[in-house]
Design a protein around this motif. Structure first.
Motif, short mmCIF file in Angstrom:
data_model
loop_
_atom_site.label_atom_id
_atom_site.label_comp_id
_atom_site.label_asym_id
_atom_site.label_seq_id
_atom_site.Cartn_x
_atom_site.Cartn_y
_atom_site.Cartn_z
N GLN A 33 0.21 -0.71 -0.19
CA GLN A 33 0.20 0.07 -0.18
C GLN A 33 1.15 1.46 -0.37
O GLN A 33 0.34 2.37 -1.11
CB GLN A 33 -0.80 -0.14 1.32
N SER A 65 -10.07 0.41 0.40
CA SER A 65 -9.92 -0.44 1.28
C SER A 65 -10.86 -0.36 2.45
O SER A 65 -11.54 -1.02 3.13
CB SER A 65 -8.76 0.51 2.47
N GLY A 116 -6.50 -1.97 -3.21
CA GLY A 116 -7.35 -1.31 -1.29
C GLY A 116 -7.82 -3.17 -1.89
O GLY A 116 -8.66 -2.75 -0.54
N SER A 119 -5.88 -5.24 0.17
CA SER A 119 -6.18 -4.82 1.64
C SER A 119 -7.31 -4.77 2.68
O SER A 119 -6.94 -5.31 4.04
CB SER A 119 -5.62 -3.35 1.88
#
Length: 409
Positions: A33, A65, A116, A119
């Motif tokens: 990230q 995310s 995203g 994650s």
């Protein structure tokens, strides 16, 4: 029957190999990230992007995310999904591969969506694995898990200096190997996870619903709103430093892209230490006191930062980063104690909110930097820790314990 079931988790040992494995993957996930803000100086030059366009990239990453985290958590609360972890990491791998070859803003944003989503799939399930492997040491387990992530985040400026300055955007290709390694480790973790599900059945609806005192409900709601305001100030300030202060160092002090990264790294690394020690300090001095100190203790240094000579930036970052981010995990625990019946939801709210507010802040601060300049933006950011004054209106730790005791009667 009930006593036998309840006693099992009490005697279960802490599974350190799983804790260290999930913490290691947390490091890899957050390092990936961190690639996004790390390549901002490269993308700004190669694609001629404005600060607000860079802000939209960061907004996409964090909103994808943060918005999807509670959705994933809600789904996996109802239906066990051990292999959601390697599946999510595979999405991140695809995003990294695409990002290495992206040649325009739209393509970059599409790749960032994949990262995203990966994650978002990792964080709720990673927290669940940490909980399952904790045994009786849940505080320690949370520290081990969280420090992995914060360490990964702190690597962004070092990656810029050592990878992206010499290799350019194509240096992102190396992180497909990072994602591949994470997938392999998560396959091992998921296998263990699936075998432990028998000890952690999904909860069905509570038969007993307690009547909540309306006055107490109002107090808790007010406290949550104030806590959100504190998270807002901390998130926007951290976003301003990690995303835009590097440009201020380049413009105001004449540093190179590479040279500016080491200052940001100092701030983030100090934050890792602050996050780790924040929990024990809060246990000793109180959660509300630690949150108050983290904001107001860092405020004088934040106010000085835009005006000092370069020689003072390192010491200010080291002290301020430690103090400010010492409340990172403590604010989550405080929220859990405010609403003890909604542990998962509240944790997702505070952590996800931190990502979401940081995303909004990135766009807002990028627009401010474009229109009003970096100096004005940094001065504005320096005022944000003063929002810590609202901590004075939060219920004390003793009050929370009293509420919990009353709720059990």
């Amino acid at each position: 029957m009930q006593v036998a079931v309840a006693s099992k988790p009490v005697t279960r040992p802490t599974v350190y190999r799983i804790l260290f494995a999930i913490s290691f993957v947390h490091l890899l996930n957050d390092a990936m990230q961190s690639v996004i803000p790390a390549i901002f100086p490269i993308l700004e030059k190669s694609m001629n992007l404005s600060f607000v366009e860079l802000g939209w990239i960061y907004f996409t990453l964090n909103m994808t995310s943060s918005v999807m985290q509670p959705v994933v958590g809600w789904y996996t609360d109802k239906r066990s999904s051990p292999y959601m972890l390697p599946l999510g990491m595979t999405l991140s791998l695809v995003g990294m591969l695409g990002l290495a070859f992206a040649n325009n803003l739209a393509y970059v944003i599409l790749c960032v969506v994949f990262i995203g989503l990966g994650s978002a799939a990792f964080h709720p399930e990673g927290s669940r694995v940490s909980y399952m492997a904790a045994g009786n040491r849940r505080g320690l387990a949370q520290s081990i898990y969280q420090v992995g992530g914060n360490t990964g985040q702190s690597l962004a400026p070092i990656m810029t200096a050592l990878i992206f300055v010499p290799l350019g955007q194509f240096g992102v290709i190396w992180f497909t190997a990072v994602a591949g390694l994470a997938v392999i480790v998560l396959l091992f973790v998921s296998s263990w996870y699936s075998q432990r599900l028998v000890y952690f059945p999904r909860k069905t609806k509570n038969v007993k619903e307690r009547k909540i005192d309306p006055a107490r409900k109002k107090q808790v709601t007010t406290a949550i709103v104030l806590l959100v305001l504190i998270v807002f100030g901390r998130s926007w300030f951290a976003t301003g430093i990690s995303n835009y202060y590097q440009f201020y160092l380049i413009e105001h002090y004449g540093l190179s892209i590479e040279g500016a990264q080491y200052y940001i790294f100092a701030f983030l690394l100090a934050g890792v230490a602050g996050t780790f020690f924040g929990g024990p300090l809060a246990d000793r001095f109180g959660r509300r006191n630690l949150i108050l100190f983290s904001m107001l203790g860092s405020a004088p240094l934040a106010l000085l930062l835009p005006h000092v000579d370069l020689i003072w930036v390192y010491p200010i970052f080291l002290v301020m980063g430690f103090i400010l981010l010492s409340s990172f995990s403590v604010s989550v625990v405080y929220a859990q104690e405010l609403m003890p019946g909604n542990i998962g939801m509240v944790s997702g709210l505070i952590v996800g909110l931190g990502f979401g507010l940081g995303a909004i802040g990135s766009v807002f601060l990028g627009k401010m930097a474009d229109d009003l300049g970096l100096y004005f933006t940094m001065v504005f950011c320096s005022l944000l820790p003063l929002l810590g004054f609202v901590t004075l209106f939060l219920p004390s730790d003793q009050k929370l314990k009293q509420w919990q005791a009353e709720g059990q009667n």
